[in-house]
Scaffold this active site. Structure first.
Site, short mmCIF file in Angstrom:
data_model
loop_
_atom_site.label_atom_id
_atom_site.label_comp_id
_atom_site.label_asym_id
_atom_site.label_seq_id
_atom_site.Cartn_x
_atom_site.Cartn_y
_atom_site.Cartn_z
N ASP A 1 -6.91 -19.88 -11.31
CA ASP A 1 -6.70 -19.70 -12.74
C ASP A 1 -6.05 -20.93 -13.37
OD1 ASP A 1 -4.32 -19.24 -11.39
OD2 ASP A 1 -3.93 -17.28 -12.31
N ASP B 1 -8.93 -7.16 -9.18
CA ASP B 1 -9.22 -5.77 -8.81
C ASP B 1 -8.06 -4.81 -9.12
OD1 ASP B 1 -7.42 -6.54 -6.89
OD2 ASP B 1 -8.80 -6.36 -5.19
N HIS C 1 0.39 -7.34 -13.97
CA HIS C 1 1.53 -6.60 -13.41
C HIS C 1 2.79 -7.45 -13.36
CE1 HIS C 1 0.22 -8.77 -9.77
NE2 HIS C 1 1.47 -8.62 -9.37
#
Length: 350
Positions: free
Chosen positions: A266, A177, A290
């Site tokens: 993941d 998100d 990020h």
């Protein structure tokens, strides 16, 4: 004696001359011989022949289940093999979020890129969101916990995987998100791969394969090393590869597999693909999380980037450097600025 020798020599010369004259007369009065000439084929014909041979070789290697006749198309001998055109709606986009980020992170995505991929984007969360659901967005409420634990993350990824498998989409793409997804760049990237191939594409967060210890029977372990695409940057799986993952990913199996290596969702995807199926991850620099320095992303290349991100990195805001009508105070993620650069006719763009 000399005269006799001269006379005989003259007779031989006259006889020879008559024979030559007779042969010449026969050649002049008869039909000319037919010659068989072999010409080099024109370049276009040669290329078509090579292309036809290549197509035939591909057809021979293709499993019978993938034949054009079974797909509902007539089989044409010698016709070149072409990939079906990939459309945005052929991609199952899964967004992982949680209730506490609905009004902030998720709202930003809904306002920007999800508004353009509404029909084939599915939001996986842990609590109801009546506002988003009432606007026609696909909100999937899972039974997963709301924390950031390995179990909670794997639970949501399992729900994403099962959601894709029950759909008719050709590609499964996961984002978090805090990702801006560029749908046109995504289609361009995925179109470059064989559409029936086993493809796992994304960007690792590490500069080397991760090391894990797989739990075996009797509490024994073994060391395993593999690449994985970080969920924070997003990744994609082709339908063919996702189907092969089912023995370790469908239903409760994904969480069980995650537990055997004691790593998050993941990492578990990378473990299944590389260690269970022997398929190598495709490393792609067009995905961004990020956890990297986003200032290094060239603003001229934004239209080609598949995902962007934002967040705190080394105690300061980490986002791409791009100029626009929104200030950094009004748009700290720079997602609104990026969206207006890509889609300047959006109603709320300055």
């Amino acid at each position: 004696m000399h005269k006799r020798w001269t006379r005989r020599r003259l007779q031989v010369l006259i006889f020879t001359f008559l024979i030559v004259l007779f042969v010449d007369l026969q050649l002049r009065t008869s039909d000319p011989p037919k010659l068989s000439v072999v010409l080099d084929p024109p370049a276009g014909a040669l290329q078509r022949a090579i292309k036809g041979a290549f197509s035939a070789a591909k057809d021979a290697l293709r499993p019978a289940s993938g034949s054009s006749r079974e797909a509902g198309h007539p089989a044409t001998e010698g016709a070149p093999v072409t990939q079906p055109t990939l459309r945005q709606e052929d991609i199952f986009i899964a967004v992982k979020t949680t209730g506490r980020f609905h009004k902030t992170r998720l709202a930003l995505l809904v306002e920007t890129w999800i508004s353009r991929t509404k029909a084939h984007t599915f939001i996986f969360t842990d609590v109801e969101d009546e506002d988003t659901s009432s606007e026609g967005y696909n909100v999937v409420v899972t039974d997963c916990q709301s924390d950031h634990s390995q179990q909670a993350l794997s639970c949501k990824m399992s729900a994403e995987y099962d959601g894709f498998m029950s759909s008719d989409k050709r590609w499964f793409c996961h984002v978090d998100d805090d990702n801006y997804l560029n749908p046109e760049a995504l289609v361009s990237l995925l179109s470059s791969f064989p559409q029936e191939g086993d493809i796992y594409v994304g960007k690792p967060s590490l500069d080397k394969p991760i090391t894990a210890h797989e739990l075996l029977e009797g509490n024994a372990t073994r060391e395993v090393r593999f690449w994985f695409a970080t969920g924070g940057a997003g990744f994609c799986l082709s339908r063919s590869l996702a189907e092969k993952m089912a023995p370790w990913a469908s239903g409760s199996r994904f969480e069980q597999t995650s537990a055997t290596i004691r790593l998050p969702d993941d990492c578990t995807v990378g473990f299944i693909v590389e260690k269970r199926l022997g398929v190598s991850m495709v490393h792609c620099p067009l995905f961004h999380s990020h956890l990297e320095n986003l200032l290094l992303v060239n603003h001229r290349s934004i239209a080609h980037q598949v995902t962007l991100s934002y967040g705190m990195f080394e105690n300061k805001m980490n986002s791409i450097e791009v100029k626009g009508s929104f200030t950094k105070e009004d748009d700290p993620s720079r997602f609104k600025t990026v969206h207006c650069l890509l889609y300047p006719f959006t109603s709320w763009c300055p």
